[in-house]
Design an enzyme around this catalytic site. Structure first.
Site, PDB file in Angstrom:
ATOM      1  N   GLY A 273     -20.368   5.120  63.760  1.00  0.00           N
ATOM      2  CA  GLY A 273     -21.386   5.108  62.721  1.00  0.00           C
ATOM      3  C   GLY A 273     -21.095   3.969  61.762  1.00  0.00           C
ATOM      4  O   GLY A 273     -21.958   3.158  61.439  1.00  0.00           O
TER       5      GLY A 273
ATOM      6  N   HIS B  81     -13.824   4.565  51.542  1.00  0.00           N
ATOM      7  CA  HIS B  81     -12.582   4.078  52.158  1.00  0.00           C
ATOM      8  C   HIS B  81     -11.980   2.891  51.392  1.00  0.00           C
ATOM      9  O   HIS B  81     -10.799   2.578  51.586  1.00  0.00           O
ATOM     10  CB  HIS B  81     -12.831   3.650  53.603  1.00  0.00           C
TER      11      HIS B  81
ATOM     12  N   MET C  55     -17.587   1.443  60.023  1.00  0.00           N
ATOM     13  CA  MET C  55     -16.172   1.091  59.982  1.00  0.00           C
ATOM     14  C   MET C  55     -15.924   0.337  58.681  1.00  0.00           C
ATOM     15  O   MET C  55     -16.615  -0.633  58.375  1.00  0.00           O
ATOM     16  CB  MET C  55     -15.810   0.250  61.204  1.00  0.00           C
ATOM     17  N   GLU C  56     -14.912   0.828  57.967  1.00  0.00           N
ATOM     18  CA  GLU C  56     -14.689   0.396  56.590  1.00  0.00           C
ATOM     19  C   GLU C  56     -13.939  -0.929  56.470  1.00  0.00           C
ATOM     20  O   GLU C  56     -13.021  -1.051  55.673  1.00  0.00           O
ATOM     21  CB  GLU C  56     -13.918   1.499  55.854  1.00  0.00           C
ATOM     22  N   ASN C  57     -14.299  -1.930  57.264  1.00  0.00           N
ATOM     23  CA  ASN C  57     -13.584  -3.194  57.170  1.00  0.00           C
ATOM     24  C   ASN C  57     -13.709  -3.733  55.741  1.00  0.00           C
ATOM     25  O   ASN C  57     -14.786  -3.707  55.155  1.00  0.00           O
ATOM     26  CB  ASN C  57     -14.119  -4.169  58.209  1.00  0.00           C
TER      27      ASN C  57
ATOM     28  N   TYR D 101     -11.681  15.086  59.051  1.00  0.00           N
ATOM     29  CA  TYR D 101     -12.781  14.810  58.125  1.00  0.00           C
ATOM     30  C   TYR D 101     -13.113  16.034  57.272  1.00  0.00           C
ATOM     31  O   TYR D 101     -13.067  15.992  56.047  1.00  0.00           O
ATOM     32  CB  TYR D 101     -14.030  14.387  58.910  1.00  0.00           C
TER      33      TYR D 101
ATOM     34  N   HIS E  18     -19.639   6.886  52.616  1.00  0.00           N
ATOM     35  CA  HIS E  18     -18.377   7.183  53.287  1.00  0.00           C
ATOM     36  C   HIS E  18     -17.548   5.903  53.459  1.00  0.00           C
ATOM     37  O   HIS E  18     -16.377   5.853  53.074  1.00  0.00           O
ATOM     38  CB  HIS E  18     -18.659   7.838  54.642  1.00  0.00           C
ATOM     39  N   GLU E  19     -18.161   4.881  54.023  1.00  0.00           N
ATOM     40  CA  GLU E  19     -17.394   3.645  54.272  1.00  0.00           C
ATOM     41  C   GLU E  19     -16.951   3.009  52.955  1.00  0.00           C
ATOM     42  O   GLU E  19     -15.846   2.484  52.851  1.00  0.00           O
ATOM     43  CB  GLU E  19     -18.204   2.661  55.125  1.00  0.00           C
TER      44      GLU E  19
ATOM     45  N   ARG F 239     -23.546   4.711  70.141  1.00  0.00           N
ATOM     46  CA  ARG F 239     -22.709   5.406  69.168  1.00  0.00           C
ATOM     47  C   ARG F 239     -22.087   6.642  69.825  1.00  0.00           C
ATOM     48  O   ARG F 239     -22.791   7.571  70.244  1.00  0.00           O
ATOM     49  CB  ARG F 239     -23.582   5.789  67.970  1.00  0.00           C
TER      50      ARG F 239
ATOM     51  N   ASP G 171      -6.687   8.292  69.064  1.00  0.00           N
ATOM     52  CA  ASP G 171      -8.093   8.666  69.123  1.00  0.00           C
ATOM     53  C   ASP G 171      -8.271  10.184  69.219  1.00  0.00           C
ATOM     54  O   ASP G 171      -9.286  10.723  68.776  1.00  0.00           O
ATOM     55  CB  ASP G 171      -8.705   7.988  70.355  1.00  0.00           C
TER      56      ASP G 171
ATOM     57  N   GLU H 199      -9.376  10.112  56.179  1.00  0.00           N
ATOM     58  CA  GLU H 199     -10.746  10.582  56.422  1.00  0.00           C
ATOM     59  C   GLU H 199     -11.133  11.805  55.592  1.00  0.00           C
ATOM     60  O   GLU H 199     -12.290  11.932  55.178  1.00  0.00           O
ATOM     61  CB  GLU H 199     -10.961  10.867  57.916  1.00  0.00           C
TER      62      GLU H 199
HETATM   63  N1  BES Z   1     -12.760   4.785  60.027  1.00  0.00           N
HETATM   64  C1  BES Z   1     -13.778   5.554  60.631  1.00  0.00           C
HETATM   65  C2  BES Z   1     -14.063   5.148  62.038  1.00  0.00           C
HETATM   66  C3  BES Z   1     -12.879   5.211  62.981  1.00  0.00           C
HETATM   67  C4  BES Z   1     -11.913   6.200  62.870  1.00  0.00           C
HETATM   68  C5  BES Z   1     -12.775   4.292  63.985  1.00  0.00           C
HETATM   69  C6  BES Z   1     -10.832   6.210  63.762  1.00  0.00           C
HETATM   70  C7  BES Z   1     -11.706   4.312  64.855  1.00  0.00           C
HETATM   71  C8  BES Z   1     -10.733   5.284  64.740  1.00  0.00           C
HETATM   72  C9  BES Z   1     -15.067   5.516  59.820  1.00  0.00           C
HETATM   73  O1  BES Z   1     -14.869   5.492  58.445  1.00  0.00           O
HETATM   74  C10 BES Z   1     -15.825   6.771  60.105  1.00  0.00           C
HETATM   75  O2  BES Z   1     -15.305   7.812  59.807  1.00  0.00           O
HETATM   76  N2  BES Z   1     -17.019   6.673  60.652  1.00  0.00           N
HETATM   77  C11 BES Z   1     -17.863   7.806  60.965  1.00  0.00           C
HETATM   78  C12 BES Z   1     -18.990   7.927  59.996  1.00  0.00           C
HETATM   79  C13 BES Z   1     -18.767   8.856  58.874  1.00  0.00           C
HETATM   80  C14 BES Z   1     -20.023   8.996  58.042  1.00  0.00           C
HETATM   81  C15 BES Z   1     -18.228  10.195  59.250  1.00  0.00           C
HETATM   82  C16 BES Z   1     -18.479   7.574  62.314  1.00  0.00           C
HETATM   83  O3  BES Z   1     -18.374   6.461  62.837  1.00  0.00           O
HETATM   84  O4  BES Z   1     -19.084   8.488  62.851  1.00  0.00           O
HETATM   85 ZN    ZN Z   2     -14.101   7.296  57.730  1.00  0.00          ZN
END
Ligand code: BES
Ligand code: ZN
Length: 606
Positions: A271, A302, A273-275, A386, A298-299, A558, A378, A321
């Site tokens: 969804g 971070h 990524m908090e780069n 979360y 959310h991002e 996604r 992962d 998270e």
């Molecule tokens: N940092 C995460 C994405 C992530 C986590 C990528 C672990 C790789 C490994 C990002 O902040 C995230 O949590 N994205 C969520 C969206 C959010 C609104 C819950 C997503 O991608 O679904």
């Molecule tokens: Zn996140």
């Protein structure tokens, strides 16, 4: 060897990271000088990474992480002298240790010339045909959790921080951006330079390249996207500046100068990524009515929880998270009010309950603090980190009251800024801060059950949820036999529709059709609503929704949407062939990260 105060600080209490080969107890890098040349034809990045080193003690070797990297040469950049090296055995998902012989010296810098391979898991190379305007190819990176090592040889551990400079050459006409300051851009020559002056873990190093336009939204926010998307995105994300201000009002100043948002092509596997300085976002967040922008909150969150204060290892992922998910709701509360925020929180609690149920056979995985040794990090990316994480913090907030709790958090971010945090250190800071005058509350609030125990402790906070009450009433009326078209749904927001669809009783085909006729779910342009609906359509074998489902599965990548849909399709014999045929068509367009998760679901043998 003289050991400076700085290096003492860098090495103090560094936990062992089970997902890195690096010898971080002896030496770390604190700055990277990166040179990249992007070869779209070969799908290869040619790179030189020059690492600046800080030693804790004399050491013979520098050990780095690599995966699917070809190392061309290792040398000391001042003298140009070659250093000998060897690559350790390949290990699943961890890759290979790069062991560099320092030749009895303690060089301040070590340089590595290398190139990536087309299958690098952090990289997706898209052909022009996979982009909107179909003119230019596209490349983007996704380094979290341990994929930075597939395009940069480094100490790929969240406990090691670096600043960096980067210089990038790309084919003419392509725009390159990074999560960093853009110090030089020459599209004509295809040359770009970047500087990241703030210390970040390698998993936050990010790059994208393609036909990208920029539109400013405020002085410090803007949108990058393909030309056809940029206007829509800028409209959808117009509240970005307000989101920063809302977060600053709780946690103090935003430390990253800019917050731009890059909308990726649909194959982006997450969804968001908090780069740092540059959030990467899926185009599926663009609903046309700003209804899904909590993802951006959310991002943004971070920027404090994760990027400023970083989980020390992936076992502590919940600190990134959970804190972020908690903050996401706080930001939305400032923007849209408590009713919206509480509806949003209630959906999160539903996800949590469902996840805990699904994981009943592996209760250890429902602890906040995980032991992911010998497992892919992962595996820890579940609603536990979360939603259980966020709900634990909500327990603390409710007990201590917002004033004290917010003061604690604000101080937590300040005092741990630009460093890492272990679960143990977090609990210690809690104990010595918030709980100082009331140590007996520790047991009462079941802190250790939340962090080290399974499932959901019974002191979960349920806030009143008027918007959810309306959906409950509609569901009750539906169950009592009221026709869908007669239900009171006027003025419902997206989150109410999600609540409604997810909590529908078991439906047969005719009932599904009546709902679809009344509410047009199969035609929804809102990705979350369509996803929720498809998840109901499959068990009901409501085939009228399948063309929309197939379009969805073949037009975005996604993972959060793909995996549950394919799993549900594979659960029923009648839809297995359909799942496999859609997957066979779509797989080439999916990101390596999604493919890795989906192949086992579909019994696909590459
Ligand atoms: N940092 C995460 C994405 C992530 C986590 C990528 C672990 C790789 C490994 C990002 O902040 C995230 O949590 N994205 C969520 C969206 C959010 C609104 C819950 C997503 O991608 O679904
Ligand atoms: Zn996140």
């Amino acid at each position: 060897m003289f050991i400076s105060l700085l290096s003492l600080m860098i090495f103090a209490d560094r936990p062992v990271d089970p997902h890195s080969f690096a010898n971080t107890q002896e030496v770390v890098h604190d700055h990277l000088d990166l040179k990249f040349k992007l070869d779209f034809e070969a799908k290869v990045i040619h790179g030189t990474a020059t690492l600046r080193l800080v030693y804790a003690k004399p050491t013979q070797q520098l050990v780095l992480d690599t995966r699917d990297l070809i190392i061309d040469r290792v040398f000391e950049p001042v003298s140009g002298e070659n250093l000998s090296f060897e690559l350790g055995p390949e290990q699943a998902y961890l890759g290979r240790a790069l062991k560099i012989d320092l030749g009895g010296k303690q060089p301040q810098q070590v340089a590595i010339s290398y190139h990536s391979q087309p299958q690098a898991a952090a990289l997706q190379w898209l052909a022009p045909s996979q982009t909107t305007s179909k003119k230019l190819p596209f490349l983007f990176t996704q380094s979290q959790a341990i994929l930075a090592r597939t395009w940069i040889p480094c100490m790929d551990s969240p406990g090691v921080r670096v600043t960096f400079n980067a210089s990038v050459d790309a084919p003419k006409g392509i725009r390159v951006i990074m999560g960093a300051k853009h110090t030089q851009e020459d599209m004509g020559k295809g040359h770009f330079e970047f500087a990241m002056p703030y210390s970040i873990p390698p998993y936050l190093i990010a790059l994208a390249a393609g036909e990208l336009e920029f539109k400013a939204m405020s002085k410090r926010t803007g949108v990058y996207a393909e030309p056809a998307v940029v206007e829509k995105a800028a409209w959808e994300f117009a509240d970005a500046e307000k989101m920063i201000e809302a977060t600053e009002s709780i946690y103090g100043p935003y430390d990253w100068e800019r917050w731009d948002i890059l909308v990726l092509p649909p194959s982006f596997p997450f969804g968001g990524m908090e780069n740092p300085m540059l959030t990467f976002a899926t185009p599926t967040v663009i609903a046309g009515d700003r209804s899904l922008v909590s993802l951006l909150a959310h991002e943004l969150a971070h920027s404090w929880s994760g990027n400023l204060v970083t989980n020390a290892t992936w076992n502590d992922f919940w600190l990134n998270e959970g804190t972020t998910t908690y903050t996401e709701a706080r930001i939305m509360e400032v923007l849209l009010g408590p009713d919206f925020a509480n509806m949003h929180r209630a959906l999160g609690q539903q996800d949590l309950r469902e996840t805990v149920q699904d994981m009943s056979k592996s209760p250890d995985d429902t602890h906040l603090f995980l032991n992911l040794k010998d497992r892919d990090p992962d595996d820890g990316m579940t609603d536990i980190a979360y939603e259980k994480g966020a709900n634990f913090l909500t327990v603390l907030e409710h007990h201590f009251g917002r004033e004290k709790w917010d003061a604690f958090l604000k101080n937590y971010f300040r005092s741990n800024a630009f460093s890492t945090i272990t679960t143990e250190a977090f609990l210690k800071q809690l104990k010595e801060g918030l709980f100082k005058d009331h140590p007996e509350d520790w047991q009462k609030l079941k802190v250790e059950d939340w962090v080290f125990g399974p499932g959901i402790p019974d002191n979960l906070v349920q806030t009143s949820n008027p918007l959810g009450k309306a959906t409950d009433e509609a569901l009750a009326a539906l169950k009592a036999g009221k026709a869908p078209a007669e239900l009171e749904t006027k003025g419902w927001i997206t989150q109410q529709w999600l609540d409604f669809i997810r909590n529908l009783p078991e439906m047969d085909n005719g009932q599904m059709k009546a709902l679809d006729d009344a509410f047009n779910f199969s035609k929804s342009g809102n990705s979350e609503i369509l996803f929720a609906w498809v998840m109901r359509a499959i068990p009901a074998d409501y085939q009228a929704a399948y063309p929309a489902m197939e379009h969805f599965l073949t037009h975005m990548g996604r993972r959060k949407f793909l995996k549950p849909i394919y799993q549900e399709l594979m659960k029923h014999e009648r839809t297995q062939a359909l799942a496999k045929s859609i997957y066979a068509k779509a797989r080439d367009g999916y990101h390596p990260i999604s493919v890795t998760s989906l192949d086992p679901v579909l019994d696909f043998k590459p």
